[in-house]
Write a protein that holds these residues in place. Structure first.
Motif, PDB file in Angstrom:
ATOM      1  N   LEU A  91       0.824  -1.208   0.000  1.00 32.64           N
ATOM      2  CA  LEU A  91       0.000   0.000   0.000  1.00 32.64           C
ATOM      3  C   LEU A  91       0.862   1.264   0.000  1.00 32.64           C
ATOM      4  N   GLY A  92       2.015   1.213   0.671  1.00 32.71           N
ATOM      5  CA  GLY A  92       2.865   2.396   0.737  1.00 32.71           C
ATOM      6  C   GLY A  92       3.794   2.558  -0.447  1.00 32.71           C
ATOM      7  N   LEU A  93       3.923   1.502  -1.278  1.00 34.70           N
ATOM      8  CA  LEU A  93       4.844   1.568  -2.405  1.00 34.70           C
ATOM      9  C   LEU A  93       4.427   2.567  -3.489  1.00 34.70           C
ATOM     10  N   PRO A  94       3.148   2.607  -3.912  1.00 37.42           N
ATOM     11  CA  PRO A  94       2.789   3.517  -5.026  1.00 37.42           C
ATOM     12  C   PRO A  94       3.089   4.993  -4.779  1.00 37.42           C
ATOM     13  N   PRO A  95       2.700   5.580  -3.623  1.00 42.42           N
ATOM     14  CA  PRO A  95       2.990   7.016  -3.468  1.00 42.42           C
ATOM     15  C   PRO A  95       4.487   7.328  -3.412  1.00 42.42           C
ATOM     16  N   VAL A  96       5.270   6.459  -2.774  1.00 40.34           N
ATOM     17  CA  VAL A  96       6.714   6.691  -2.697  1.00 40.34           C
ATOM     18  C   VAL A  96       7.355   6.552  -4.076  1.00 40.34           C
ATOM     19  N   LEU A  97       6.954   5.514  -4.816  1.00 41.56           N
ATOM     20  CA  LEU A  97       7.493   5.300  -6.156  1.00 41.56           C
ATOM     21  C   LEU A  97       7.141   6.462  -7.086  1.00 41.56           C
ATOM     22  N   THR A  98       5.931   6.966  -6.962  1.00 43.92           N
ATOM     23  CA  THR A  98       5.500   8.083  -7.807  1.00 43.92           C
ATOM     24  C   THR A  98       6.325   9.333  -7.524  1.00 43.92           C
ATOM     25  N   PRO A 103       8.048  14.565 -11.211  1.00 43.84           N
ATOM     26  CA  PRO A 103       8.141  15.858 -10.518  1.00 43.84           C
ATOM     27  C   PRO A 103       7.067  15.979  -9.446  1.00 43.84           C
ATOM     28  N   LEU A 104       7.294  16.881  -8.486  1.00 41.78           N
ATOM     29  CA  LEU A 104       6.437  16.965  -7.310  1.00 41.78           C
ATOM     30  C   LEU A 104       4.975  17.210  -7.665  1.00 41.78           C
ATOM     31  N   GLY A 105       4.702  18.178  -8.529  1.00 45.96           N
ATOM     32  CA  GLY A 105       3.316  18.510  -8.862  1.00 45.96           C
ATOM     33  C   GLY A 105       2.553  17.356  -9.469  1.00 45.96           C
ATOM     34  N   PRO A 106       3.010  16.792 -10.596  1.00 51.67           N
ATOM     35  CA  PRO A 106       2.309  15.634 -11.174  1.00 51.67           C
ATOM     36  C   PRO A 106       2.251  14.433 -10.231  1.00 51.67           C
ATOM     37  N   ALA A 107       3.302  14.237  -9.429  1.00 51.53           N
ATOM     38  CA  ALA A 107       3.314  13.092  -8.509  1.00 51.53           C
ATOM     39  C   ALA A 107       2.218  13.219  -7.448  1.00 51.53           C
ATOM     40  N   MET A 108       2.070  14.402  -6.846  1.00 49.31           N
ATOM     41  CA  MET A 108       1.030  14.594  -5.830  1.00 49.31           C
ATOM     42  C   MET A 108      -0.359  14.466  -6.439  1.00 49.31           C
ATOM     43  N   LEU A 109      -0.551  15.014  -7.628  1.00 44.39           N
ATOM     44  CA  LEU A 109      -1.853  14.912  -8.289  1.00 44.39           C
ATOM     45  C   LEU A 109      -2.191  13.461  -8.596  1.00 44.39           C
ATOM     46  N   LEU A 110      -1.213  12.699  -9.092  1.00 43.03           N
ATOM     47  CA  LEU A 110      -1.452  11.291  -9.407  1.00 43.03           C
ATOM     48  C   LEU A 110      -1.703  10.479  -8.140  1.00 43.03           C
ATOM     49  N   ASN A 111      -0.968  10.756  -7.078  1.00 40.06           N
ATOM     50  CA  ASN A 111      -1.181  10.029  -5.824  1.00 40.06           C
ATOM     51  C   ASN A 111      -2.591  10.263  -5.269  1.00 40.06           C
ATOM     52  N   LEU A 112      -3.033  11.506  -5.270  1.00 39.49           N
ATOM     53  CA  LEU A 112      -4.373  11.803  -4.764  1.00 39.49           C
ATOM     54  C   LEU A 112      -5.452  11.200  -5.655  1.00 39.49           C
ATOM     55  N   THR A 113      -5.212  11.177  -6.965  1.00 42.15           N
ATOM     56  CA  THR A 113      -6.201  10.614  -7.890  1.00 42.15           C
ATOM     57  C   THR A 113      -6.338   9.112  -7.715  1.00 42.15           C
TER      58      THR A 113
END
Length: 308
Positions: A91-98, A103-113
């Protein structure tokens, strides 16, 4: 760490991940769990492809990161519903890998989505604390790259050196020039500034790329360092315009530096652009001239000769 070292590190990590997947597939074969062999066996060649893409052209770097990210997402989507003991890890792997790959902006948006998808996949294994822990990880994990970006921006704002060469940047150059003007007036000394224009710089960038551009800038800075004194100051006024500040230098002294520097640049031959072409002009602080007026005169001289 240089850009080349970053590229090699990323490619090495991708190769290592591919080897781990090959090892996982072999383990499933040895223990007789044949139904789970297919996914790591298919993902390993994709990761090797991503590593080769990372070693290739810079344009393929982002594509290789997305390819690794897709491989990680597929692995988590398959393993998360069936691994109760390893549920927190998957469960913790996807947000860390992203955050590591994007980059920070797309990564946070993808994690929340994707948060609802991961929580639904692990619904049978999750409790309230684990779900809150995942949401906290998504938010907190973004603080590290944000702090790195903040420190880089702070360093860039306070670093007096130019980003491409060893000359100081324009704002620092103007501050130092004003200080030297005040110092020359206070000590009744002379002050000269050598205006240097590189007409080949734009051509080198357009025809031969960033490598030829950096080579040209490096040649200029190295030559100025050899032909000037320790307390002389080289600054970058414009894209292809530089000022060499010469404290306590007479007109004859400035002419000697100008001639020596021009001869040294002409004798420098680069692989792509050939002989280094330069235009040099000397300006001198007038008696009783204000720093603002001298700066304005230098800028006019620089612009006039750059357009000629």
């Amino acid at each position: 760490m240089s850009e080349l070292q970053h590229v090699k590190l990323h490619a090495g990590l991708y190769f290592l991940a591919a080897l781990l997947l090959v090892g996982q597939a072999n383990w499933f074969y040895l223990v007789g769990d044949y139904d789970r062999i297919l996914l790591p066996a298919l993902l390993a060649p994709l990761l090797i492809t991503a590593a080769l893409m990372r070693l290739g052209q810079p344009e393929t770097a982002r594509l290789s990161a997305y390819l690794v990210l897709v491989c990680g997402y597929l692995l988590v989507a398959i393993e998360l519903p069936g691994e109760s003991s390893l549920a927190p890890f998957w469960l913790g792997l996807p947000p860390v890998l992203t955050l590591l790959l994007l980059p920070l902006g797309p990564a946070m948006l993808l994690n929340l989505t994707l948060t609802p998808i991961w929580l639904l996949l692990g619904e049978s294994l999750l409790d309230r604390d684990l779900a809150l822990g995942y949401l906290s990880l998504v938010m907190v994990a973004g603080l590290a790259p944000w702090e790195i970006l903040h420190q880089r921006a702070l360093l860039k704002a306070t670093d007096p050196l130019d980003e491409e060469c060893d000359a100081i940047r324009r704002s620092a150059l103007h501050d130092r020039l004003q200080s030297e003007c005040e110092r020359a007036e206070l000590l009744d000394q002379r002050l000269a500034v050598l205006v240097i224009h590189l007409p080949q710089l734009e051509m080198a960038s357009e025809q031969f790329g960033a490598g030829a551009r950096r080579a040209l800038l490096t040649s200029l800075c190295d030559t100025v360092l050899r032909c000037s004194r320790d307390h002389d100051l080289l600054g970058r006024e414009g894209e292809a315009d530089f000022w060499l500040v010469l404290p306590d230098t007479s007109e004859n002294g400035a002419l000697l530096v100008r001639q020596r520097l021009k001869e040294s640049l002409q004798s420098t031959v680069l692989l792509d652009t050939g002989r280094v072409d330069s235009r040099l002009y000397d300006c001198h602080l007038g008696k009783g001239e204000s720093p603002q007026r001298f700066l304005q005169r230098l800028q006019i001289t620089t612009q006039r000769h750059a357009e000629s």
